[in-house]
Scaffold this motif. Structure first.
Motif: not given
Length: 90
Positions: A71-81
């Motif tokens: 969940a943390k990994y995908f949250y950070l990916l969304r933030e980068a996007r």
């Protein structure tokens, strides 16, 4: 706030260019930190996933840690996007 008011605020010890440069450098530093956090979280997620795959009987705590890391990994990916950051950004 009027333009004249803003210039008076920033005319003190810093000029407009210094304020903009500082803002850009802070954004660049935050973007670099975000990319480093993404890489770290991906590694952590893959490590936990590997451990769970090789476990005979995965524990509840281990499965919870795995789902939190994912969940943390995908949250950070969304933030980068959202910030329009790529690994190739300068």
């Amino acid at each position: 706030m009027k333009y004249e008011d803003l210039t008076a605020v920033y005319a003190g010890s810093k000029g407009w260019m210094n304020v903009l440069t500082t803002k850009r450098s802070k954004k660049k530093a935050m973007d670099q930190r975000l990319l480093a956090d993404i890489k770290r979280m991906k590694s952590e997620w893959e490590t936990l996933e590997n451990i769970m795959e090789h476990s005979i009987e995965p524990s509840e705590e281990g499965l919870l840690d795995l789902s939190v890391a994912k969940a943390k990994y995908f949250y950070l990916l969304r933030e980068a996007r959202h910030r329009n950051i790529t690994a190739f950004s300068k």
